[in-house]
Design an enzyme around this catalytic site. Structure first.
Site, PDB file in Angstrom:
ATOM      1  N   ARG A 145      50.073  50.208  32.048  1.00 33.97           N
ATOM      2  CA  ARG A 145      48.796  50.778  31.693  1.00 33.97           C
ATOM      3  C   ARG A 145      48.339  51.371  32.772  1.00 33.97           C
ATOM      4  NH1 ARG A 145      47.219  47.043  28.653  1.00 33.97           N
ATOM      5  NH2 ARG A 145      47.847  48.072  26.906  1.00 33.97           N
ATOM      6  N   CYS A 153      34.742  42.746  43.165  1.00 38.38           N
ATOM      7  CA  CYS A 153      34.053  42.926  41.787  1.00 38.38           C
ATOM      8  C   CYS A 153      32.599  43.071  41.717  1.00 38.38           C
ATOM      9  CB  CYS A 153      34.544  41.708  41.137  1.00 38.38           C
ATOM     10  SG  CYS A 153      33.999  41.439  39.418  1.00 38.38           S
ATOM     11  N   CYS A 205      39.797  46.016  23.864  1.00 33.86           N
ATOM     12  CA  CYS A 205      39.783  44.854  24.804  1.00 33.86           C
ATOM     13  C   CYS A 205      38.142  44.619  25.144  1.00 33.86           C
ATOM     14  CB  CYS A 205      40.460  45.125  26.068  1.00 33.86           C
ATOM     15  SG  CYS A 205      42.067  46.016  25.886  1.00 33.86           S
ATOM     16  N   CYS A 260      42.563  42.301  22.506  1.00 35.86           N
ATOM     17  CA  CYS A 260      42.746  41.778  23.719  1.00 35.86           C
ATOM     18  C   CYS A 260      41.313  41.200  24.431  1.00 35.86           C
ATOM     19  CB  CYS A 260      43.238  42.763  24.764  1.00 35.86           C
ATOM     20  SG  CYS A 260      43.651  42.072  26.293  1.00 35.86           S
ATOM     21  N   CYS A 294      48.963  39.947  29.045  1.00 35.82           N
ATOM     22  CA  CYS A 294      48.425  41.366  29.608  1.00 35.82           C
ATOM     23  C   CYS A 294      48.054  40.874  31.423  1.00 35.82           C
ATOM     24  CB  CYS A 294      47.402  42.013  29.166  1.00 35.82           C
ATOM     25  SG  CYS A 294      46.584  43.439  30.151  1.00 35.82           S
ATOM     26  N   CYS A 322      35.573  37.082  43.997  1.00 37.89           N
ATOM     27  CA  CYS A 322      36.499  38.329  43.853  1.00 37.89           C
ATOM     28  C   CYS A 322      35.953  39.562  44.757  1.00 37.89           C
ATOM     29  CB  CYS A 322      36.964  38.634  42.511  1.00 37.89           C
ATOM     30  SG  CYS A 322      37.411  37.306  41.581  1.00 37.89           S
ATOM     31  N   CYS A 357      28.832  36.068  37.471  1.00 37.83           N
ATOM     32  CA  CYS A 357      30.205  35.249  37.772  1.00 37.83           C
ATOM     33  C   CYS A 357      30.073  34.619  39.423  1.00 37.83           C
ATOM     34  CB  CYS A 357      31.198  36.141  37.604  1.00 37.83           C
ATOM     35  SG  CYS A 357      32.855  35.311  37.769  1.00 37.83           S
TER      36      CYS A 357
END
Length: 327
Positions: A243, A40, A77, A110, A170, A37, A33
C-alpha cells in the site's frame, strides 16, 4: 528497471493487474501520545501545534465510514494516538462498536491502537476486525535512532498477538527516517518476510516532515529507493498487498504509476490521513480512469453470486417435489 520488471512479472501471478485497493484512514483520537517517535506530530513531547482530542463518537466514525464507502473505499481504517490499550476499557468498548458498524456496512475494518495484548486482540477478532496495523517502521538496526520508548521486540510481540488471534497483520515502514536504503530497507523487508506468515498488507510510507519533530528537515527519500523497496517486497512477499500510504500526495502521478508497475496495489484515499494531507477520492477516481485502474474487490466487498439452477429433466424435478420433507 530489471528489478521492477521482475517484480511486475511476479505480481501478475498473484494479483489482478490494474486492481488497486482503496482504503480510507480516520484519526479517531488525535495527539497526546506519550511515545517519542521522532517523526510523529501526535507525540506530546514535541511542539507541533496539534490539538489533542478525545476518542471520537461511534456515530461520527460510522458516518465517515459511510462517506468513504460511497466514494469507493473498500477498507476503513481507524487510528488512535495511544501507546497501548491498558486500562482503556471504555475506549475499547466504543472501538468494538465502531468495528462492528464498519463491518455491517460491508467494508473491511482496520485499526491501529498501539500495543495490544492477547486478550485485547481476541476481543477485536470477535468484533469482526479484518486487520490490525502495527508498523515496525524501519530495520532493527536503525530503529533506536527513531524511537526509544518502545522496543522493536515489543512491536513484534503485538504483531504476534494479532496473528495468533486470527486477525490479518498490516505492517510496514516509513522511508526517509535518515536510514541507509541499501541496508535498512532490506532489514525492514527481511523482518516482515521472515515472520511465521507474511503480513496481509505492507504499507510503504514516505516521511512527511512535521515542523517541531526531530525528523523535520530530513533529506527526502529518493524515488528510486521507494521503487526498489516496493519491488523487493513484492518479490519476497508475493501475495501481500503493498500500500502506498503517507506522503503519496507529494508524488507526481507518473511516480505513482511506476510504483504500481513495481508491485504496489493499494492506496489511502479520502479527506485526510492521520494528521497529514491525503489524495482525494475525486482525484484518485480521475487517475484510475486515465490509467485503466480498477478498485480491487477484496474480502468484504466481494459480490455474492446469485444461486444457479442446474438443468434437470421434468421427471427428476417432479420426484424431488414429491419427496417428503423433514418436519
Amino acid at each position: 528497471m530489471e528489478l521492477a520488471y521482475a517484480a511486475s512479472t511476479v505480481h501478475r501471478r498473484f494479483h489482478k493487474p490494474g486492481a488497486v485497493q482503496l482504503c480510507t484512514l480516520m484519526n479517531i483520537k488525535t495527539g497526546g501520545c506519550t511515545e517519542d517517535c521522532s517523526y510523529c506530530a501526535q507525540s506530546s513531547r514535541y511542539k507541533t501545534n496539534l490539538t489533542a482530542t478525545k476518542l471520537s463518537t461511534v456515530d461520527s466514525v460510522l458516518e465517515a465510514a459511510r462517506t468513504a464507502k460511497q466514494n469507493g473505499s473498500n477498507r476503513f481504517c481507524m487510528g488512535a494516538a495511544w501507546r497501548d490499550m491498558q486500562g482503556r476499557t471504555r475506549g475499547m468498548k466504543n472501538i468494538v462498536e465502531m468495528v462492528k458498524g464498519v463491518r455491517a456496512l460491508g467494508m473491511e475494518a482496520c485499526v491501529t491502537l498501539g500495543m495490544l495484548d492477547k486478550e485485547q486482540a481476541r476481543e477485536l477478532k470477535e468484533a469482526g476486525l479484518t486487520a490490525y496495523n502495527h508498523n515496525v517502521d524501519t530495520s532493527r538496526e536503525h530503529y533506536p535512532s527513531v524511537i526509544t520508548t518502545r522496543s522493536y521486540d515489543e512491536r513484534l510481540q503485538t504483531i504476534e498477538n494479532v496473528r495468533e488471534a486470527g486477525i490479518h497483520v498490516c505492517s510496514g515502514g516509513i522511508l526517509g527516517l535518515g536510514e541507509v536504503p541499501q541496508t535498512d530497507h532490506v532489514g525492514l523487508i527481511h523482518t516482515l518476510a521472515t515472520l511465521p506468515e507474511h503480513p496481509e498488507s505492507f504499507p510503504v510510507n514516505k516521511l512527511v516532515p512535521i515542523k517541531g519533530t526531530p525528523m523535520y528537515g530530513q533529506e527526502p527519500v529518493k524515488l528510486e529507493d521507494i521503487v526498489r523497496c516496493i519491488a523487493t517486497a513484492r518479490l519476497v512477499m508475493p501475495s501481500t498487498i503493498i500500500r502506498l500510504a503517507a506522503g503519496r500526495i507529494s508524488m507526481p502521478e507518473s511516480e505513482q504509476m511506476l510504483c504500481f508497475m513495481a508491485g504496489a496495489n493499494a492506496v489511502f484515499t479520502g479527506e485526510k490521513m492521520l494528521t497529514t494531507d491525503c489524495n482525494g477520492w475525486d482525484e484518485d477516481k480521475a487517475m484510475f480512469e486515465r490509467w485503466g485502474l480498477q478498485p480491487m474487490q477484496t474480502e468484504a466487498s466481494k459480490v455474492v453470486e446469485e444461486p444457479k439452477f442446474t438443468a434437470q429433466s421434468f421427471d427428476t424435478f417432479k420426484r424431488k417435489q414429491e419427496q417428503p420433507t423433514a418436519s
